[in-house]
Design a protein around this motif. Structure first.
Motif, PDB file in Angstrom:
ATOM      1  N   GLU A  81      -3.967 -14.196  -0.164  1.00 61.63           N
ATOM      2  CA  GLU A  81      -4.242 -13.118   0.778  1.00 61.63           C
ATOM      3  C   GLU A  81      -2.968 -12.762   1.537  1.00 61.63           C
ATOM      4  OE1 GLU A  81      -7.108 -14.716   3.483  1.00 61.63           O
ATOM      5  OE2 GLU A  81      -5.768 -16.312   4.170  1.00 61.63           O
ATOM      6  N   LEU A  82      -3.025 -11.652   2.246  1.00 55.51           N
ATOM      7  CA  LEU A  82      -1.944 -11.204   3.122  1.00 55.51           C
ATOM      8  C   LEU A  82      -0.624 -11.038   2.379  1.00 55.51           C
ATOM      9  CD1 LEU A  82      -2.630 -13.253   6.384  1.00 55.51           C
ATOM     10  CD2 LEU A  82      -3.765 -11.205   5.513  1.00 55.51           C
ATOM     11  N   TYR A  83      -0.696 -10.515   1.153  1.00 51.37           N
ATOM     12  CA  TYR A  83       0.531 -10.227   0.429  1.00 51.37           C
ATOM     13  C   TYR A  83       0.922  -8.767   0.668  1.00 51.37           C
ATOM     14  CZ  TYR A  83      -3.230  -9.038  -2.866  1.00 51.37           C
ATOM     15  OH  TYR A  83      -4.391  -8.565  -3.437  1.00 51.37           O
ATOM     16  N   GLY A  84       2.125  -8.424   0.220  1.00 53.69           N
ATOM     17  CA  GLY A  84       2.657  -7.100   0.496  1.00 53.69           C
ATOM     18  C   GLY A  84       2.508  -6.141  -0.661  1.00 53.69           C
ATOM     19  N   LEU A  98       5.294 -15.633   2.867  1.00 54.42           N
ATOM     20  CA  LEU A  98       6.510 -16.436   2.723  1.00 54.42           C
ATOM     21  C   LEU A  98       7.622 -15.864   3.591  1.00 54.42           C
ATOM     22  CD1 LEU A  98       8.114 -18.716   1.408  1.00 54.42           C
ATOM     23  CD2 LEU A  98       8.578 -17.169  -0.520  1.00 54.42           C
ATOM     24  N   TYR A  99       7.738 -14.538   3.619  1.00 54.55           N
ATOM     25  CA  TYR A  99       8.733 -13.916   4.485  1.00 54.55           C
ATOM     26  C   TYR A  99       8.507 -14.343   5.938  1.00 54.55           C
ATOM     27  CZ  TYR A  99       9.492 -10.642   0.569  1.00 54.55           C
ATOM     28  OH  TYR A  99       9.754 -10.074  -0.654  1.00 54.55           O
ATOM     29  N   TRP A 110      10.946 -16.514   8.357  1.00 56.83           N
ATOM     30  CA  TRP A 110      11.356 -15.900   9.623  1.00 56.83           C
ATOM     31  C   TRP A 110      11.037 -16.840  10.786  1.00 56.83           C
ATOM     32  CZ3 TRP A 110      13.856 -11.462  11.295  1.00 56.83           C
ATOM     33  CH2 TRP A 110      13.704 -11.138  12.639  1.00 56.83           C
ATOM     34  N   ASN A 111       9.840 -17.400  10.790  1.00 59.47           N
ATOM     35  CA  ASN A 111       9.434 -18.283  11.885  1.00 59.47           C
ATOM     36  C   ASN A 111      10.310 -19.528  11.957  1.00 59.47           C
ATOM     37  OD1 ASN A 111       7.417 -16.520  12.567  1.00 59.47           O
ATOM     38  ND2 ASN A 111       5.780 -17.674  11.568  1.00 59.47           N
ATOM     39  N   LEU A 113       8.977  -9.238  16.607  1.00 61.64           N
ATOM     40  CA  LEU A 113       9.995  -8.471  15.891  1.00 61.64           C
ATOM     41  C   LEU A 113       9.872  -8.691  14.390  1.00 61.64           C
ATOM     42  CD1 LEU A 113      12.487  -6.638  16.142  1.00 61.64           C
ATOM     43  CD2 LEU A 113      13.885  -8.712  16.259  1.00 61.64           C
ATOM     44  N   GLY A 114       9.677  -9.933  13.990  1.00 56.15           N
ATOM     45  CA  GLY A 114       9.491 -10.212  12.575  1.00 56.15           C
ATOM     46  C   GLY A 114       8.169  -9.688  12.053  1.00 56.15           C
ATOM     47  N   ARG A 115       7.119  -9.859  12.854  1.00 60.60           N
ATOM     48  CA  ARG A 115       5.789  -9.408  12.425  1.00 60.60           C
ATOM     49  C   ARG A 115       5.765  -7.901  12.236  1.00 60.60           C
ATOM     50  NH1 ARG A 115       0.550 -11.693  12.758  1.00 60.60           N
ATOM     51  NH2 ARG A 115      -0.791 -10.268  11.578  1.00 60.60           N
TER      52      ARG A 115
END
Length: 309
Positions: free
Chosen positions: A154-157, A194-195, A199-200, A231-233
């Motif tokens: 889930e939550l892929y781009g 993963l991005y 980032w985190n 900012l990353g989100r």
């Protein structure tokens, strides 16, 4: 082209009569990591704090966070109109359905702060000191939790031809917002979870470095956490194609989480600047009241001496 990030082989496993979802285990692991890192920082960067304090606060903050995470998800889902929760209100409390899907970090952090505040008052702790100590640990916890999204597929781009494209099983393909049809089998996607995890991790390291170099205090590390995460989100959210509530701005539609990211970034920036002007140093003690040399209770000092950490 070769897929470098395959679909996961499983999303959970049986342990006797129990079925354990890997995503929920990743969330639990993230919470434990945040408590450990936050506790280590709380006991070393400012006097007066103990690991037991952080564990007690976690027992308050985590349940509040779960409730808040669910409420935010339900609220934003209702904004979309045809919501499952309108047809089946009981589903609101079934947050564990589908492997703990339906929990939002925004509500989790917001309500978690409420729980932490109540615990801090009971323990006589300064909430800003506590918040500054745990802020990098929150980013680490979110990085671990995001990897659980891979197991849930889930939550892929959006689709990509990059060599690290993510493969998704047919049953987890979502609707292409551009065409209104389901994405074709074999399509590779941006691994946005993963991005965000990477980032985190980078932002957690940055916060720890800035905290040590600038001796931040009075909640400024937490404000930096808010700024760095949102900012990353912001850019990651724009890559995602999963169903989401939208806000009509007249000239375009924007995901609710994009608006939330912008608002919270500005709040974090304002808080960091305002607090920095009023309290440029770091608190001397984690407790609001500490005993003096004669055993009498007195207010803890505001700023720590420029030594330590």
């Amino acid at each position: 082209m070769p897929q470098t990030i395959p679909a996961p082989p499983l999303s959970g496993f049986d342990l006797g009569p129990l079925y354990l979802n890997i995503y929920s285990l990743m969330i639990l692991a993230g919470v434990c990591l945040a408590v450990w890192v936050g506790g280590r920082r709380f006991t070393t960067r400012t006097a007066g704090g103990t690991m037991d304090d952080v564990i007690t606060v976690a027992f308050w903050a985590v349940p509040f966070g779960i409730i808040g995470a669910r409420l935010y998800h339900v609220f934003t889902d209702l904004l979309g109109g045809d919501s499952l929760y309108l047809r089946d209100p009981v589903a609101i409390i079934r947050f564990w359905d589908g492997g703990f899907r339906g929990l939002s970090i925004w509500g989790g952090i917001g309500f978690g702060v409420v729980g932490a505040y109540l615990a801090a008052r009971r323990l006589g702790l300064r909430l800003p000191v506590l918040a500054d100590a745990i802020a990098p640990g929150l980013l680490l916890a979110q990085a671990v939790g995001r990897m659980g999204n891979w197991f849930n597929q889930e939550l892929y781009g959006a689709p990509t031809t990059l060599p690290w494209g993510l493969s998704v099983d047919p049953g987890h393909l979502v609707i292409d917002p551009a065409t209104g049809a389901r994405f074709a089998e074999g399509t590779l996607f941006h691994p946005t979870f993963l991005y965000e995890a990477l980032w985190n991790l980078a932002m957690a390291a940055l916060l720890i470095w800035l905290d040590r170099r600038l001796r931040l205090g009075h909640g400024r590390v937490m404000f930096l956490y808010v700024m760095s995460y949102t900012l990353g989100r912001l850019w990651i959210e724009m890559l995602r194609v999963d169903p989401s509530s939208m806000v009509n701005l007249g000239f375009t539609q924007v995901r609710v989480n994009v608006i939330t990211s912008v608002v919270l970034f500005l709040i974090g920036l304002a808080g960091f600047l305002l607090v920095g002007r009023r309290h440029p140093g770091r608190e001397a003690d984690a407790r609001r009241v500490v005993p003096d040399d004669e055993g009498q209770a007195s207010a803890a000092g505001e700023d720590a001496p420029e030594t330590g950490v």
